[in-house]
Design a protein around this motif. Structure first.
Motif, PDB file in Angstrom:
ATOM      1  N   THR A 241      22.740 -22.853  -9.956  1.00 22.00           N
ATOM      2  CA  THR A 241      23.236 -23.553  -8.768  1.00 22.00           C
ATOM      3  C   THR A 241      24.482 -24.347  -9.170  1.00 22.00           C
ATOM      4  O   THR A 241      24.731 -24.571 -10.353  1.00 22.00           O
ATOM      5  CB  THR A 241      22.191 -24.538  -8.203  1.00 22.00           C
ATOM      6  N   TYR A 242      25.245 -24.776  -8.153  1.00 18.81           N
ATOM      7  CA  TYR A 242      26.444 -25.584  -8.448  1.00 18.81           C
ATOM      8  C   TYR A 242      26.056 -26.817  -9.267  1.00 18.81           C
ATOM      9  O   TYR A 242      26.757 -27.233 -10.174  1.00 18.81           O
ATOM     10  CB  TYR A 242      27.108 -26.067  -7.148  1.00 18.81           C
ATOM     11  N   ILE A 286      27.037 -18.319  -9.463  1.00 21.51           N
ATOM     12  CA  ILE A 286      26.815 -19.755  -9.233  1.00 21.51           C
ATOM     13  C   ILE A 286      26.773 -19.944  -7.720  1.00 21.51           C
ATOM     14  O   ILE A 286      27.745 -19.639  -7.022  1.00 21.51           O
ATOM     15  CB  ILE A 286      27.936 -20.600  -9.856  1.00 21.51           C
ATOM     16  N   ILE A 287      25.627 -20.409  -7.232  1.00 14.43           N
ATOM     17  CA  ILE A 287      25.421 -20.461  -5.780  1.00 14.43           C
ATOM     18  C   ILE A 287      24.830 -21.818  -5.373  1.00 14.43           C
ATOM     19  O   ILE A 287      24.511 -22.639  -6.231  1.00 14.43           O
ATOM     20  CB  ILE A 287      24.467 -19.324  -5.327  1.00 14.43           C
ATOM     21  N   ALA A 288      24.690 -22.002  -4.070  1.00 19.72           N
ATOM     22  CA  ALA A 288      24.233 -23.308  -3.585  1.00 19.72           C
ATOM     23  C   ALA A 288      22.742 -23.545  -3.877  1.00 19.72           C
ATOM     24  O   ALA A 288      22.352 -24.617  -4.322  1.00 19.72           O
ATOM     25  CB  ALA A 288      24.493 -23.414  -2.091  1.00 19.72           C
ATOM     26  N   GLU A 289      21.930 -22.563  -3.595  1.00 20.20           N
ATOM     27  CA  GLU A 289      20.485 -22.745  -3.744  1.00 20.20           C
ATOM     28  C   GLU A 289      19.877 -21.552  -4.454  1.00 20.20           C
ATOM     29  O   GLU A 289      20.337 -20.426  -4.256  1.00 20.20           O
ATOM     30  CB  GLU A 289      19.796 -22.790  -2.366  1.00 20.20           C
ATOM     31  N   ARG A 290      18.865 -21.807  -5.217  1.00 16.69           N
ATOM     32  CA  ARG A 290      18.060 -20.687  -5.706  1.00 16.69           C
ATOM     33  C   ARG A 290      16.623 -21.182  -5.764  1.00 16.69           C
ATOM     34  O   ARG A 290      16.393 -22.400  -5.833  1.00 16.69           O
ATOM     35  CB  ARG A 290      18.543 -20.209  -7.074  1.00 16.69           C
ATOM     36  N   THR A 294       9.338 -23.305 -11.501  1.00 12.29           N
ATOM     37  CA  THR A 294       8.906 -24.647 -11.875  1.00 12.29           C
ATOM     38  C   THR A 294       7.899 -24.647 -13.029  1.00 12.29           C
ATOM     39  O   THR A 294       7.294 -25.672 -13.333  1.00 12.29           O
ATOM     40  CB  THR A 294       8.275 -25.378 -10.668  1.00 12.29           C
ATOM     41  N   THR A 295       7.719 -23.486 -13.662  1.00  6.75           N
ATOM     42  CA  THR A 295       6.789 -23.505 -14.787  1.00  6.75           C
ATOM     43  C   THR A 295       7.500 -24.115 -15.996  1.00  6.75           C
ATOM     44  O   THR A 295       8.714 -23.957 -16.148  1.00  6.75           O
ATOM     45  CB  THR A 295       6.313 -22.084 -15.149  1.00  6.75           C
ATOM     46  N   ASN A 296       6.721 -24.798 -16.797  1.00  6.16           N
ATOM     47  CA  ASN A 296       7.330 -25.514 -17.918  1.00  6.16           C
ATOM     48  C   ASN A 296       8.126 -24.582 -18.824  1.00  6.16           C
ATOM     49  O   ASN A 296       9.143 -24.956 -19.381  1.00  6.16           O
ATOM     50  CB  ASN A 296       6.229 -26.246 -18.693  1.00  6.16           C
ATOM     51  N   ASN A 297       7.687 -23.303 -18.889  1.00  3.76           N
ATOM     52  CA  ASN A 297       8.389 -22.376 -19.777  1.00  3.76           C
ATOM     53  C   ASN A 297       9.709 -21.898 -19.239  1.00  3.76           C
ATOM     54  O   ASN A 297      10.582 -21.513 -19.987  1.00  3.76           O
ATOM     55  CB  ASN A 297       7.510 -21.140 -20.052  1.00  3.76           C
ATOM     56  N   ASN A 298       9.839 -21.876 -17.913  1.00  4.70           N
ATOM     57  CA  ASN A 298      11.033 -21.254 -17.327  1.00  4.70           C
ATOM     58  C   ASN A 298      11.913 -22.188 -16.516  1.00  4.70           C
ATOM     59  O   ASN A 298      12.896 -21.747 -15.938  1.00  4.70           O
ATOM     60  CB  ASN A 298      10.619 -20.087 -16.420  1.00  4.70           C
ATOM     61  N   CYS A 299      11.566 -23.463 -16.443  1.00  5.84           N
ATOM     62  CA  CYS A 299      12.310 -24.330 -15.532  1.00  5.84           C
ATOM     63  C   CYS A 299      13.688 -24.716 -16.070  1.00  5.84           C
ATOM     64  O   CYS A 299      14.554 -25.118 -15.311  1.00  5.84           O
ATOM     65  CB  CYS A 299      11.498 -25.585 -15.208  1.00  5.84           C
ATOM     66  N   VAL A 300      13.896 -24.559 -17.371  1.00  3.77           N
ATOM     67  CA  VAL A 300      15.189 -24.945 -17.947  1.00  3.77           C
ATOM     68  C   VAL A 300      16.115 -23.727 -17.950  1.00  3.77           C
ATOM     69  O   VAL A 300      15.739 -22.655 -18.407  1.00  3.77           O
ATOM     70  CB  VAL A 300      14.991 -25.474 -19.386  1.00  3.77           C
ATOM     71  N   VAL A 301      17.342 -23.905 -17.404  1.00  3.57           N
ATOM     72  CA  VAL A 301      18.277 -22.762 -17.415  1.00  3.57           C
ATOM     73  C   VAL A 301      19.262 -22.846 -18.572  1.00  3.57           C
ATOM     74  O   VAL A 301      19.759 -21.829 -19.047  1.00  3.57           O
ATOM     75  CB  VAL A 301      19.084 -22.624 -16.102  1.00  3.57           C
ATOM     76  N   GLY A 302      19.582 -24.052 -18.993  1.00  7.12           N
ATOM     77  CA  GLY A 302      20.565 -24.163 -20.057  1.00  7.12           C
ATOM     78  C   GLY A 302      20.473 -25.499 -20.775  1.00  7.12           C
ATOM     79  O   GLY A 302      19.946 -26.474 -20.223  1.00  7.12           O
ATOM     80  N   ILE A 303      20.958 -25.510 -22.007  1.00 12.20           N
ATOM     81  CA  ILE A 303      20.955 -26.748 -22.794  1.00 12.20           C
ATOM     82  C   ILE A 303      22.355 -26.918 -23.373  1.00 12.20           C
ATOM     83  O   ILE A 303      22.860 -26.039 -24.075  1.00 12.20           O
ATOM     84  CB  ILE A 303      19.930 -26.676 -23.947  1.00 12.20           C
ATOM     85  N   ALA A 304      22.991 -28.027 -23.030  1.00 12.27           N
ATOM     86  CA  ALA A 304      24.367 -28.251 -23.486  1.00 12.27           C
ATOM     87  C   ALA A 304      24.420 -29.459 -24.406  1.00 12.27           C
ATOM     88  O   ALA A 304      23.543 -30.333 -24.354  1.00 12.27           O
ATOM     89  CB  ALA A 304      25.260 -28.491 -22.278  1.00 12.27           C
ATOM     90  N   SER A 305      25.425 -29.496 -25.237  1.00 11.37           N
ATOM     91  CA  SER A 305      25.581 -30.670 -26.102  1.00 11.37           C
ATOM     92  C   SER A 305      27.049 -31.005 -26.227  1.00 11.37           C
ATOM     93  O   SER A 305      27.907 -30.137 -26.169  1.00 11.37           O
ATOM     94  CB  SER A 305      25.022 -30.386 -27.491  1.00 11.37           C
ATOM     95  N   ASN A 306      27.301 -32.279 -26.372  1.00 18.66           N
ATOM     96  CA  ASN A 306      28.678 -32.734 -26.459  1.00 18.66           C
ATOM     97  C   ASN A 306      28.733 -33.955 -27.375  1.00 18.66           C
ATOM     98  O   ASN A 306      27.981 -34.907 -27.173  1.00 18.66           O
ATOM     99  CB  ASN A 306      29.132 -33.125 -25.041  1.00 18.66           C
TER     100      ASN A 306
END
Ligand code: ASP
Length: 451
Positions: A241-242, A286-290, A294-306
């Motif tokens: 999503t955006y 990249i869209i408005a809604e998807r 919500t499962t703990n294994n799949n709810c994260v789409v990305g991990i960024a670091s800075n």
């Protein structure tokens, strides 16, 4: 109608221009093309924009600028000659640069004008190349396209009614090629966006013409779930999503400029990140809604670091009861022109996380003294070498145990958590850690959430 934006790596040399030509030829809906300046051809190479900035600064300082000038012209010459285009384009490019050199623009405007040369020449060359392929293509300057911006240093805000004039471009016959990265103020002054800002031009055009899709062509098949230089072959992201993209771009995903999300988001234009070197790959939407998982294994789409952050730690007994304490603290930062990123707080203390560039070392003591003397606090200190890790996913809002999984992963990696902040929207969770633990942390978090 689609808007296709090509980044620097897609236009780094003549061969890349050819790939771009094929992509445009392949789909007649690609009516609006936005281009960056030529990027690096290999790791040791220079980006055209960097060369132009060095050239501009040397020219203003009257310091050995000729070699930059020659390198810049050589690169354009090579592209034009290899594409077998009429050499009149080169004369045009040279006249354009000479025109800026002979102008009496104030320094900042002169630097902006030089910076814009890369995109401007890319667009002129691409439009001539498309014509040579038999495509009806026209170069269009951002002013003529309607990219008129507020004179506002914080970013790319279009003047009201600009979208209406951009909408009229829909009636144009053939392909329009527009240089990215710059626009004009109402007074006619050229202004550039922040670095990587051609994405913003593409998004403005896409929103203005109400495109069915904004394709952002780069050099990767998709947005990856973590930085591929830390984890080899990480999972590719199909849909974001955006808001998720915004959080990831904020914390270091450089594949799409975060400001470019604003016009796309406002007009709900879907964005697709695609690869010029492999255009048949699906890319990332990249869209408005998807519908978030919500499962703990799949709810994260990305991990960024800075990296590159520090925090100002302030503690005062009974801080929670002191009315106006927060305002006074932030007023000091405002006075000193410091923008802050996050401000996690406890009952008697608060940490304000800022980018290193906002609080250079030589300014630290002054800020400490002001906070100490004006707010009568117990302690103020600076915590340096901080990195932020953002764990991102819409599904986290309803998933149970995400923080636990993340904290365990950081524990396994022997990384001390200095700070935790969960955004109120629950799209992201932020961990502040010491910079030297970033690689270990990302690898371990990736294992926990994606493997
Ligand atoms: N050429 C500009 C830069 O290098 C803008 C862009 O490529 O999007 O930052």
């Amino acid at each position: 109608m689609k808007v296709a934006k090509f980044g620097g790596s897609s236009l780094a040399d003549a061969n890349q221009f050819r790939k771009v030509g094929n992509i445009i030829k392949d789909d007649q809906k690609r009516k609006f093309v936005v281009v960056s300046a030529p990027g690096k051809r290999h790791d040791q190479d220079y980006k055209m924009t960097d060369l132009l900035i060095d050239f501009a600064e040397a020219f203003i300082e009257k310091d050995k600028y000729k070699s930059y000038y020659i390198t810049i012209l050589d690169r354009f010459t090579k592209i034009v000659q290899e594409l077998e285009l009429a050499e009149t384009i080169l004369t045009e490019i040279e006249d354009h640069i000479q025109g800026i050199m002979q102008s009496d623009l104030p320094d900042e405007q002169m630097i902006n004008s030089f910076k814009a040369v890369g995109e401007d020449c890319s667009a002129k060359i691409l439009s001539a190349y498309l014509q040579s392929l038999g495509i009806k293509a026209t170069y269009m300057n951002p002013k003529d396209a309607g990219i008129i911006l507020e004179n506002d240093p914080t970013g790319a805000h279009l003047v009201q009614n600009s979208y209406q004039s951009i909408y009229k471009l829909r009636d144009h016959d053939g392909v329009i090629v527009i240089p990215g990265f710059f626009g004009y103020t109402k007074e006619g002054e050229l202004t550039t966006f922040s670095r990587g800002g051609s994405d913003i031009t593409g998004a403005i055009i896409a929103a203005g013409v109400q495109a069915e899709l904004y394709e952002n062509f780069t050099d990767v098949d998709s947005v990856f779930s973590v930085n591929p230089s830390i984890v080899k072959n990480p999972k590719e992201i199909d849909v974001l999503t955006y808001r998720e993209m915004r959080e990831l771009s904020y914390a270091g995903f450089s594949v799409f400029h975060d400001e470019a999300l604003i016009p796309a988001f406002q007009e709900k234009i879907p964005v697709c990140v695609k690869n010029t070197n492999n255009p048949s790959a699906d890319g990332t939407m990249i869209i408005a809604e998807r519908a978030p998982d919500t499962t703990n294994n799949n709810c994260v789409v990305g991990i960024a670091s800075n990296s590159g952050f520090k925090s100002i730690y302030v503690s005062k007994f009974l801080m929670n009861r002191e009315i106006g304490f927060g305002r006074k603290l932030f007023e000091i930062l405002e006075d000193e022109n410091i923008s802050f990123e996050h401000a996690p707080s406890g009952i008697d203390d608060m940490s304000i996380i800022v980018r290193n560039s906002q609080l250079p070392k030589e300014k630290e003591q002054f800020i400490i003294d002001r906070i100490y003397n004006e707010l009568h606090v117990d302690t103020v200190s600076i915590n340096r070498d901080l990195a932020l890790i953002m764990i991102v996913g819409e599904g986290m809002k309803e998933a149970i145990g995400t923080t636990q999984t993340a904290a365990n992963a950081l524990g396994d990696a022997k990384v001390n958590i200095e700070m935790i902040n969960q955004g109120s929207s629950e799209v992201s969770m932020m961990f502040g850690i010491k910079s030297n633990g970033v690689h270990r942390a990302i690898k371990s978090l990736y294992r926990a959430f994606f493997e």
